[in-house]
Design a protein around this motif. Sequence first.
Motif, PDB file in Angstrom:
ATOM      1  N   GLY A   1       1.021  -7.758   4.938  1.00  0.00           N
ATOM      2  CA  GLY A   1       0.157  -8.197   3.750  1.00  0.00           C
ATOM      3  C   GLY A   1      -0.979  -7.080   3.536  1.00  0.00           C
ATOM      4  N   GLU A   2      -1.192  -5.939   4.450  1.00  0.00           N
ATOM      5  CA  GLU A   2      -1.981  -5.000   4.241  1.00  0.00           C
ATOM      6  C   GLU A   2      -1.755  -4.380   2.836  1.00  0.00           C
ATOM      7  OE1 GLU A   2      -3.974  -0.881   6.161  1.00  0.00           O
ATOM      8  OE2 GLU A   2      -2.313  -1.760   6.908  1.00  0.00           O
ATOM      9  N   GLY A   3      -3.029  -3.848   2.100  1.00  0.00           N
ATOM     10  CA  GLY A   3      -2.942  -3.267   0.756  1.00  0.00           C
ATOM     11  C   GLY A   3      -3.942  -2.224   0.849  1.00  0.00           C
TER      12      GLY A   3
ATOM     13  N   ASP B   1      -6.206  -0.048  -2.868  1.00  0.00           N
ATOM     14  CA  ASP B   1      -6.326   0.370  -4.068  1.00  0.00           C
ATOM     15  C   ASP B   1      -6.497   1.956  -4.213  1.00  0.00           C
ATOM     16  OD1 ASP B   1      -6.017  -2.249  -5.044  1.00  0.00           O
ATOM     17  OD2 ASP B   1      -8.178  -2.935  -4.514  1.00  0.00           O
ATOM     18  N   THR B   2      -6.173   2.607  -3.200  1.00  0.00           N
ATOM     19  CA  THR B   2      -6.318   3.864  -3.644  1.00  0.00           C
ATOM     20  C   THR B   2      -4.792   4.429  -3.318  1.00  0.00           C
ATOM     21  OG1 THR B   2      -8.564   3.748  -2.198  1.00  0.00           O
ATOM     22  CG2 THR B   2      -7.251   6.036  -2.423  1.00  0.00           C
ATOM     23  N   PRO B   3      -4.435   5.286  -4.295  1.00  0.00           N
ATOM     24  CA  PRO B   3      -5.285   5.964  -5.509  1.00  0.00           C
ATOM     25  C   PRO B   3      -4.964   5.151  -6.766  1.00  0.00           C
ATOM     26  CG  PRO B   3      -3.068   7.072  -5.232  1.00  0.00           C
ATOM     27  CD  PRO B   3      -3.196   6.177  -4.093  1.00  0.00           C
ATOM     28  N   LEU B   4      -4.240   3.909  -6.904  1.00  0.00           N
ATOM     29  CA  LEU B   4      -4.022   3.328  -7.905  1.00  0.00           C
ATOM     30  C   LEU B   4      -4.194   1.761  -7.726  1.00  0.00           C
ATOM     31  CD1 LEU B   4      -0.819   4.689  -9.472  1.00  0.00           C
ATOM     32  CD2 LEU B   4      -2.918   4.445 -10.835  1.00  0.00           C
ATOM     33  N   ARG B   5      -4.198   0.886  -8.662  1.00  0.00           N
ATOM     34  CA  ARG B   5      -4.176  -0.459  -8.318  1.00  0.00           C
ATOM     35  C   ARG B   5      -3.129  -1.019  -7.685  1.00  0.00           C
ATOM     36  NH1 ARG B   5      -3.977  -0.299 -13.837  1.00  0.00           N
ATOM     37  NH2 ARG B   5      -2.337  -1.667 -13.952  1.00  0.00           N
ATOM     38  N   TRP B   6      -3.370  -2.048  -6.699  1.00  0.00           N
ATOM     39  CA  TRP B   6      -2.369  -2.323  -5.534  1.00  0.00           C
ATOM     40  C   TRP B   6      -1.205  -2.886  -6.332  1.00  0.00           C
ATOM     41  CZ3 TRP B   6      -0.516  -1.116  -1.264  1.00  0.00           C
ATOM     42  CH2 TRP B   6       0.112  -2.116  -0.635  1.00  0.00           C
ATOM     43  N   SER B   7      -1.321  -3.601  -7.404  1.00  0.00           N
ATOM     44  CA  SER B   7      -0.197  -4.398  -8.312  1.00  0.00           C
ATOM     45  C   SER B   7       0.604  -3.374  -8.696  1.00  0.00           C
ATOM     46  CB  SER B   7      -0.700  -5.098  -9.473  1.00  0.00           C
ATOM     47  OG  SER B   7      -1.575  -4.427 -10.241  1.00  0.00           O
ATOM     48  N   ILE B   8       0.349  -2.041  -8.959  1.00  0.00           N
ATOM     49  CA  ILE B   8       1.102  -1.090  -9.528  1.00  0.00           C
ATOM     50  C   ILE B   8       1.647  -0.290  -8.137  1.00  0.00           C
ATOM     51  CG2 ILE B   8       1.345   1.167 -10.092  1.00  0.00           C
ATOM     52  CD1 ILE B   8       0.909  -1.078 -12.485  1.00  0.00           C
ATOM     53  N   MET B   9       1.081  -0.038  -7.253  1.00  0.00           N
ATOM     54  CA  MET B   9       1.545   0.647  -5.960  1.00  0.00           C
ATOM     55  C   MET B   9       2.433  -0.126  -4.954  1.00  0.00           C
ATOM     56  SD  MET B   9      -1.217   3.160  -4.735  1.00  0.00           S
ATOM     57  CE  MET B   9      -2.437   1.753  -4.013  1.00  0.00           C
ATOM     58  N   ARG B  10       2.243  -1.353  -5.099  1.00  0.00           N
ATOM     59  CA  ARG B  10       2.722  -2.336  -3.805  1.00  0.00           C
ATOM     60  C   ARG B  10       4.477  -2.427  -3.998  1.00  0.00           C
ATOM     61  NH1 ARG B  10       5.105  -7.031  -2.453  1.00  0.00           N
ATOM     62  NH2 ARG B  10       4.673  -7.977  -0.317  1.00  0.00           N
ATOM     63  N   PRO B  11       4.830  -2.671  -5.189  1.00  0.00           N
ATOM     64  CA  PRO B  11       6.548  -2.893  -5.521  1.00  0.00           C
ATOM     65  C   PRO B  11       6.918  -1.175  -4.944  1.00  0.00           C
ATOM     66  CG  PRO B  11       5.313  -2.771  -7.560  1.00  0.00           C
ATOM     67  CD  PRO B  11       4.154  -3.104  -6.587  1.00  0.00           C
ATOM     68  N   LEU B  12       6.355  -0.402  -5.434  1.00  0.00           N
ATOM     69  CA  LEU B  12       6.940   0.860  -5.312  1.00  0.00           C
ATOM     70  C   LEU B  12       6.825   1.394  -3.627  1.00  0.00           C
ATOM     71  CD1 LEU B  12       4.948   2.879  -8.171  1.00  0.00           C
ATOM     72  CD2 LEU B  12       7.395   1.794  -8.202  1.00  0.00           C
ATOM     73  N   LEU B  13       5.815   1.093  -2.920  1.00  0.00           N
ATOM     74  CA  LEU B  13       5.541   1.475  -1.493  1.00  0.00           C
ATOM     75  C   LEU B  13       6.662   0.560  -0.852  1.00  0.00           C
ATOM     76  CD1 LEU B  13       1.688   1.605  -1.451  1.00  0.00           C
ATOM     77  CD2 LEU B  13       3.271   3.332  -0.898  1.00  0.00           C
TER      78      LEU B  13
END
Length: 327
Positions: free
Chosen positions: A187-189, A191-203
Amino acid sequence: MKLSETGELPLLKKIRERFGVRSKDIIVGIGDDAAAVAPKQKNLLLTTDIMAEGIHFDLRLVTPYQIGFKLISVNASDIYAMGGSPRHVLLNIAVKGNFEEDFIESFLDGVGGAMRLYRTRLIGGDLSSSRSGLVVSAVITGYAKKIIRRSSARPGDKIYVTGNLGDSACGLELLRRIGRPLHIEKGEGSDTPLRWSIMRPLLKRHLLPEAVDPGKVRNTATSMMDISDGLFIDLSRLCDESRVGARVYLRKIPLSRQMKEAAAFLGMDPYRLATTGGEDYELLFTALHKSKVSSICIGEITESERVIVGIDSREKEFQASGFQHWH
């Protein structure tokens, strides 16, 4: 405590205790010179993949859990790509003695998490010391009522993919920008360099990929493979095996909203990520042009030409671009 201080036997014991649960088709599991299984069907599938530190992963950017999970997923994807269902796992680990036990425990947690997802059983493997860093591999068996190969596409067939492309490659670039491991499995997130809602599914797509079960595609696919090295190079391989060509429409290639936004931020071409990025582990398949298919059609099989039709409708030959070893 380091592995050099505990030795091989305690680790073997832990693996056997953790994964020693038997099922009816396993005659001999972990602990003997070889495993023995009673095949359920005549069509037995076998696949293997290796992951080496510095080639397939960077320990400065990934967690051991993610390595273990991904190792099983990439092998399961190969079984699915042949129209099968994964069943048994052989696990091989070569590691330096200065690795901590906790690292291996976390790696095995990732292996176990993926095995539960694909309903597979560990039946054996091997352990070794290493002088060149961490190297892991797995062999997975599976069963298929109908084997779907790369070599059965025919001119006139439609070309399909099962989901968005380019997410994993975009996730990798974001991970490089972040510059450290993210325990997204815990569950670690960030917000760098983008919003977590954008980065999470990609990561997540890059670090914890989930292989795509072909489901009903098994009944309609004329040829199939998974997209592991990039759409263009993998489609080229399918065309080579089937001795055909392909026409692909760039505007039809599915891109996620998150990938397009992240690519714009990174200054990268989203379609380049989608066609050459790799590690999406979506299924790429063909079907008769009259078949009813619920996946995304991106083009059709031709006699010989290999053409990409751009957004502007201009045509050009596509090359086998994507990940290759020794290039």
